[in-house]
Design an enzyme around this catalytic site. Structure first.
Site, short mmCIF file in Angstrom:
data_model
loop_
_atom_site.label_atom_id
_atom_site.label_comp_id
_atom_site.label_asym_id
_atom_site.label_seq_id
_atom_site.Cartn_x
_atom_site.Cartn_y
_atom_site.Cartn_z
N HIS A 294 0.84 -1.19 0.00
CA HIS A 294 0.00 0.00 0.00
C HIS A 294 0.88 1.25 0.00
CE1 HIS A 294 -3.14 -2.61 2.27
NE2 HIS A 294 -3.45 -2.57 1.00
N PHE A 473 3.94 0.46 4.56
CA PHE A 473 4.66 -0.63 5.23
C PHE A 473 3.83 -1.91 5.32
CE2 PHE A 473 5.61 3.42 7.62
CZ PHE A 473 6.60 3.84 6.75
N HIS A 474 3.13 -2.22 4.22
CA HIS A 474 2.28 -3.41 4.17
C HIS A 474 2.71 -4.34 3.05
CE1 HIS A 474 -1.15 -0.84 6.11
NE2 HIS A 474 -0.23 -1.19 6.98
N ALA A 475 4.00 -4.45 2.81
CA ALA A 475 4.50 -5.29 1.72
C ALA A 475 4.13 -6.75 1.95
CB ALA A 475 6.01 -5.14 1.60
#
Length: 541
Positions: A294, A473-475
């Site tokens: 995201h 930080f939603h890899a």
């Protein structure tokens, strides 16, 4: 004889859950390896401390991507937890499961057992929700989830009212019957302290004799007997060590470290491994591919009402906030800065929300480079409105640069590489302006600080998005779960294609991004993985 029955590599959100559940019955010998150290650090435990750990090498891998064309050739900074609890020990603590349709899409993509009705029991099992037990929540699980709606900054009510005036319904529970709407966020905090996966799941389990936890244990490669994974080689205290598993090795290193270790061990794309002199155990083209994340954009507004800036900027405000926290575990130090938000559709024909909203009653326009000074906001009243695309179509990749396990891999997220992503973000920032124009916010906003009223045309807004978009930080998805061994890395039981006795259980297996923050979903994966593993063991597989 092997030293252990199961070896878990990585004590992040999923790894901590697995360590707890696999050791629960006392029948199995478990080894958990973590490259970082203990989470018993002040700034890890204090909720607002994530501003300190954001650039703290002692607990953070501090990855940097390649230059991203869609961000006007700027790299993106990726903090990732290198500590017991992994990223759940340094994140912003917002608890969002995702949309029910996200998981139905996972099942429809060829992953039986992963539809919403299948995974909901694992969410419920994991949590002790302050709102109490019910159809969507549990109240006796290890992970405490707080309803902090009564503790939020008063400005959050202005924001929620603005959302309602902009056409969104009030939603007190984004993890309940529906996700769309505007309201307060639930967070993983209890009694003013961070409730990480380590605190919830791992520390209680560490009292068990059958669980061994080794910190500062850096996994360098998997060990094989033919195509069967029999253990792991790792470095600890300057020594090279080996540990062997009688049953399985489970990778829980996360979206970066799990595919990195696979590639270092000879499981990955042949055209990546052979030029580095790595023997190919299994040619798996999808390892490191399908990278998703995201990206968000923030707009900042000066206002005529007090914000957290007024409370935390002056020295006496910091002192008062510190005293409140020390003596009562209350106040802003015990909360996340992301206090309210929501989900909405950018087009009426969409079947689920595609955009997430963020509201923070604070601003940091004067922060020096490479800092995230949550305790040192601007000296004037201001707040943040943010938005991120829940369902990006852009895809990136990750690959190792050398056979040196200590060298960070090449990470290319390829953000904003599709027109669909650009158009969604454009509609998203226009909705921010719509929120700011509602009666609830218009009467308190004195100036749009960033990007400013002059940024108005589609071209200017897109330029601003490319200039200022940042990772949320939603890899995920670099070891994607799916039915095709050429396009996916693990099957629906999380078993790695092409080898035996190896599974992956972390956010890297997500078939696609969930709508919202990813920590809750990673914990769910750990819960389900434990059931899959123990079921196979019971059946003698």
């Amino acid at each position: 004889m092997a030293d252990f029955d199961y070896i878990i590599i990585g004590a992040g959100s999923s790894g901590c859950v697995l360590a707890n559940r696999l050791s629960e019955n006392g029948k199995h010998r478990i080894l958990l390896l973590e490259a970082g150290g203990s989470d018993k650090r002040f700034w890890v435990q204090v909720p607002i401390g994530y501003g300190k750990t954001y650039y703290q090498k002692a607990v953070n891998w501090m990855y940097m991507t390649e230059e991203v064309p869609g961000l006007n050739n700027k790299p993106s900074y990726w903090p990732r937890g290198k500590v017991l609890g992994g990223s759940s020990s340094i994140n912003a603590m917002v608890y969002i499961r995702g949309n029910a349709r996200d998981y139905d899409d996972w099942a429809a993509a060829g992953n039986p057992g992963w539809a919403y009705q299948d995974v909901l029991p694992y969410f419920i099992k994991s949590e002790a929700n302050q709102m109490g037990a019910g159809r969507y929540h549990g109240d006796d699980g290890p992970l405490y989830v707080s309803d902090v709606s009564k503790e939020l900054h008063p400005l959050c009510q202005d924001y929620i009212q603005a959302g309602r005036q902009a056409g969104l319904d009030f939603n007190p529970d984004f993890n309940g019957a529906r996700q769309d709407g505007v309201g307060p966020y639930q967070i993983t905090v209890r009694h003013g302290l961070r409730m990480s996966a380590a605190k919830a799941f791992l520390h209680p389990a560490m009292k068990r004799a059958n669980l061994t936890v080794q910190t500062y244990a850096y996994a360098t490669r998997l060990l094989f007997e033919g195509k069967r994974v029999i253990g792991v080689e790792y470095e600890r205290g300057g020594r090279r060590c080996k540990a062997f598993a009688a049953r399985e090795v489970i990778l829980c290193g996360g979206t970066i470290n799990s595919p990195q270790l696979l590639q270092l061990s000879g499981i990955g794309p042949r055209d990546v491994l052979e030029p580095l002199g790595i023997d190919v155990i299994h040619d798996s083209p999808a390892v490191g591919r399908n990278l998703q994340d995201h990206v968000g954009v923030d707009y900042l507004f000066k206002c005529n009402k007090k914000t957290l800036n007024n409370e935390l900027n002056p020295w006496w405000g910091k002192l008062w906030a510190g005293l409140r926290y020390i003596f009562a575990r209350s106040g802003p130090l015990g909360l996340s800065i992301n206090q309210a938000g929501g989900f909405f559709k950018t087009a009426p024909d969409l079947y689920q929300p595609d955009m997430q909203l963020y509201f923070s009653p604070v601003s940091y326009t004067r922060a020096p480079p490479k800092t995230r000074p949550l305790m040192n906001p601007d000296p004037f009243a201001a707040f943040l409105l943010g938005v991120s695309n829940c369902r990006p179509s852009s895809r990136g990749y990750l690959k190792i640069r050398s056979c040196d396990p200590h060298k960070a891999p090449e990470i290319q997220p390829d953000y904003l590489s599709t027109d669909d992503d650009i158009q969604r973000m454009l509609r998203g920032v226009r909705f921010i302006r719509e929120l700011a124009g509602t009666a609830a916010l218009k009467e308190i906003i004195t100036e749009e600080l960033r990007p400013g009223a002059a940024c108005a045309s589609d071209e200017a807004l897109v330029q601003d998005i490319r200039d200022n978009a940042w990772s949320v930080f939603h890899a995920c998805s670099t070891c994607r779960m799916g039915p095709d061994p050429q396009a996916d890395v693990v099957d629906h039981c999380l078993r790695v294609y092409g080898v035996e006795s190896l599974r992956i259980a972390d956010a890297s297996i997500f078939p696609s991004l969930v709508s919202g923050n990813t920590n809750a979903a990673a914990i769910m994966v750990g819960e389900k993985a434990a059931d899959l593993i123990l079921s196979d063991t019971a059946l003698g597989r």
